[in-house]
Motif scaffolding. Structure first.
Motif, mmCIF file in Angstrom:
data_model
loop_
_atom_site.group_PDB
_atom_site.id
_atom_site.type_symbol
_atom_site.label_atom_id
_atom_site.label_comp_id
_atom_site.label_asym_id
_atom_site.label_seq_id
_atom_site.Cartn_x
_atom_site.Cartn_y
_atom_site.Cartn_z
ATOM 1 N N ALA A 45 55.775 55.481 -21.953
ATOM 2 C CA ALA A 45 56.582 56.292 -22.874
ATOM 3 C C ALA A 45 57.540 57.185 -22.092
ATOM 4 N N LEU A 46 57.055 57.814 -21.049
ATOM 5 C CA LEU A 46 57.898 58.705 -20.258
ATOM 6 C C LEU A 46 59.050 57.960 -19.585
ATOM 7 N N SER A 47 58.807 56.701 -19.235
ATOM 8 C CA SER A 47 59.860 55.921 -18.574
ATOM 9 C C SER A 47 61.043 55.674 -19.511
ATOM 10 N N LEU A 48 60.812 55.784 -20.817
ATOM 11 C CA LEU A 48 61.868 55.579 -21.805
ATOM 12 C C LEU A 48 62.652 56.864 -22.079
ATOM 13 N N GLU A 49 62.148 57.970 -21.560
ATOM 14 C CA GLU A 49 62.788 59.281 -21.671
ATOM 15 C C GLU A 49 63.119 59.682 -23.114
ATOM 16 N N PRO A 50 62.147 59.597 -24.018
ATOM 17 C CA PRO A 50 62.408 60.075 -25.382
ATOM 18 C C PRO A 50 62.565 61.589 -25.370
ATOM 19 N N ASN A 51 63.276 62.106 -26.346
ATOM 20 C CA ASN A 51 63.475 63.552 -26.443
ATOM 21 C C ASN A 51 62.245 64.252 -27.009
ATOM 22 N N HIS A 52 61.423 63.478 -27.696
ATOM 23 C CA HIS A 52 60.300 64.058 -28.428
ATOM 24 C C HIS A 52 59.174 63.041 -28.477
ATOM 25 N N ILE A 53 57.943 63.504 -28.337
ATOM 26 C CA ILE A 53 56.770 62.640 -28.425
ATOM 27 C C ILE A 53 55.740 63.300 -29.336
ATOM 28 N N SER A 54 55.265 62.559 -30.323
ATOM 29 C CA SER A 54 54.138 62.992 -31.149
ATOM 30 C C SER A 54 52.953 62.105 -30.798
ATOM 31 N N ALA A 55 51.801 62.693 -30.599
ATOM 32 C CA ALA A 55 50.629 61.908 -30.191
ATOM 33 C C ALA A 55 49.414 62.344 -30.997
ATOM 34 N N LEU A 112 47.213 63.957 -21.667
ATOM 35 C CA LEU A 112 48.481 63.977 -22.400
ATOM 36 C C LEU A 112 49.230 65.284 -22.146
ATOM 37 N N ILE A 113 48.551 66.409 -22.328
ATOM 38 C CA ILE A 113 49.182 67.717 -22.158
ATOM 39 C C ILE A 113 49.725 67.877 -20.738
ATOM 40 N N ASP A 114 48.911 67.520 -19.760
ATOM 41 C CA ASP A 114 49.301 67.732 -18.363
ATOM 42 C C ASP A 114 50.458 66.837 -17.941
ATOM 43 N N LEU A 115 50.408 65.561 -18.323
ATOM 44 C CA LEU A 115 51.472 64.636 -17.917
ATOM 45 C C LEU A 115 52.813 64.993 -18.566
ATOM 46 N N LEU A 116 52.774 65.348 -19.843
ATOM 47 C CA LEU A 116 54.028 65.684 -20.514
ATOM 48 C C LEU A 116 54.585 67.001 -19.996
ATOM 49 N N ALA A 117 53.724 67.958 -19.708
ATOM 50 C CA ALA A 117 54.197 69.224 -19.131
ATOM 51 C C ALA A 117 54.856 68.997 -17.770
ATOM 52 N N ALA A 118 54.256 68.111 -16.993
ATOM 53 C CA ALA A 118 54.804 67.818 -15.658
ATOM 54 C C ALA A 118 56.175 67.162 -15.737
ATOM 55 N N HIS A 119 56.489 66.558 -16.872
ATOM 56 C CA HIS A 119 57.785 65.897 -17.053
ATOM 57 C C HIS A 119 58.736 66.720 -17.929
ATOM 58 N N GLY A 120 58.441 68.004 -18.085
ATOM 59 C CA GLY A 120 59.379 68.908 -18.733
ATOM 60 C C GLY A 120 59.309 68.988 -20.240
ATOM 61 N N TYR A 121 58.225 68.483 -20.838
ATOM 62 C CA TYR A 121 58.088 68.559 -22.287
ATOM 63 C C TYR A 121 57.374 69.855 -22.684
ATOM 64 N N GLU A 122 57.892 70.499 -23.723
ATOM 65 C CA GLU A 122 57.290 71.702 -24.262
ATOM 66 C C GLU A 122 56.241 71.311 -25.302
ATOM 67 N N HIS A 123 55.041 71.813 -25.130
ATOM 68 C CA HIS A 123 53.965 71.541 -26.088
ATOM 69 C C HIS A 123 54.067 72.599 -27.187
#
Length: 375
Positions: free
Chosen positions: A179-189, A224-235
């Protein structure tokens, strides 16, 4: 005052095993349903003047699968809603399945003002997609992101699921990484839920599948929280993550107590004092609208109910529950009820807001339940 508009499109080409939303595979009724939607907008613009004059801020087409609609039906809906309920619309979202994504369809949506696509991917593993009875493949989902961007819509949100039977942390990590490789602006999980009445629930009852254990769930959610935070996503909400500036404006209004209108079978509306909902039967909905009557029920919201609603919405967000938005009585009750959670570190008090800590995210239902008034 700003308001959001939600339009429910109940049609699906096939039903997923986990889905508890109101939907139908009778797509041959889509044109008749479209006309019923337009008629409902007209009827309600006359009967609900308190909301009708509010400035429409967002429009969200959900389902079901809105992308099964012919583009001409989509055009009628979007043109009509902005004519009847005008405003400075900042965000128009359409939910899509990856296999419905074509350059022509997305380009047509863009020409209608759609500037955000929410795509139900769920997994990038074809075996798990088959288990869910999804119609698309992992490759289709990946290609769909590229197609959407090439058609000129840059704001893409994707939905993911975790907690499949027999799924392990390596499987889930691969899904997140893809999912991160696709660089979406938003992810819901979301963790896979076994809702009563769904085929998945029956499979669980029959012993054909087994839920993951709590330790595995906690590890998957933490990853999920840690990987998305590491890639600049705001939880910014329990299940939602966004690149800076790309929070879902529409969904955020639900959590911020902003009025909204819902059109279509099973759609809900809220004006701050009353909650209403349309009947969840397609035929009865259309017959009622065609006969000139609104097929809705409603309930008045008293002060205590409003407080409980705020707890279950605002506490899901990173900002938390604004104590200044409460009456003195409810503020005292909230602080008193939060004592144990503040002491055990599942809630913190920050800038006069009660909000979940990282520890509290994992027991959010319990924490919110403790804050609610028992009536």
């Amino acid at each position: 005052m700003k308001k959001g508009i939600y339009i429910h499109i109940p049609f699906c080409k096939s039903r997923c095993v986990y889905c508890g939303f109101y939907s139908t595979t009778r797509a041959e009724l889509s044109k008749r349903y479209t006309q019923a939607l337009l008629r409902e907008m007209d009827l309600r613009s006359k009967s609900e003047a308190s909301l009708s004059h509010h400035n429409t801020d967002t429009i969200y087409l959900g389902g079901g699968t809105p992308s099964v609609l012919h583009i001409s039906d989509m055009e009628q809906i979007l043109r009509h809603v902005q004519q009847v309920y005008p405003g400075d619309v900042r965000e128009i979202t359409v939910e899509m399945n990856p296999d419905d994504v074509t350059p022509q369809y997305v380009s047509a949506l863009r020409s209608l003002g759609v500037n955000r696509i929410s795509m139900g991917v769920q997994s990038f593993d074809d075996k798990r997609l088959h288990f869910l009875r999804r119609r698309h493949s992992a490759r289709q989902a990946m290609e769909a992101c590229q197609t959407i961007r090439q058609a000129g819509i840059d704001n893409i949100s994707i939905d993911l699921m975790f907690g499949f039977p027999d799924e392990n942390i390596d499987d889930w990590t691969r899904d997140i990484t893809t999912a991160l490789s696709l660089e979406p602006n938003h992810i819901s999980a979301y963790c896979l839920m076994y809702e009563e009445g769904t085929p998945l629930y029956r499979m669980l009852q029959d012993g054909k599948v087994k839920q993951i254990d709590e330790d595995t769930y906690l590890l998957m959610y933490s990853t999920l929280i840690d990987l998305l935070a590491a890639h600049g996503y705001e939880h910014y909400e329990i299940s939602n993550f966004a690149k800076p500036g790309y929070r879902s404006i529409h969904n955020s209004s639900y959590w911020r107590d902003v009025p909204y209108m819902g059109f279509g079978a099973s759609a809900h509306s809220y004006n701050g004092k009353r909650r209403s909902w349309n009947i969840d039967n397609l035929q009865q909905y259309m017959l009622s609208i065609e006969g000139g009557s609104l097929p809705a029920e409603h309930e008045e919201i008293d002060a205590d109910t409003h407080y409980n609603d705020l707890v279950t919405t605002a506490m899901r967000t990173v900002e938390g529950l604004d104590l200044e938005a409460l009456s003195d009585e409810h503020k005292r009750y909230a602080l008193q009820s939060a004592t144990d959670s503040l002491n055990n570190g599942t809630i913190e008090l920050c800038n006069n807001h009660l909000r979940l800590t990282r520890k509290g995210l994992f027991v959010s239902d319990t924490v919110m339940s403790d804050l609610m008034l028992v009536k």
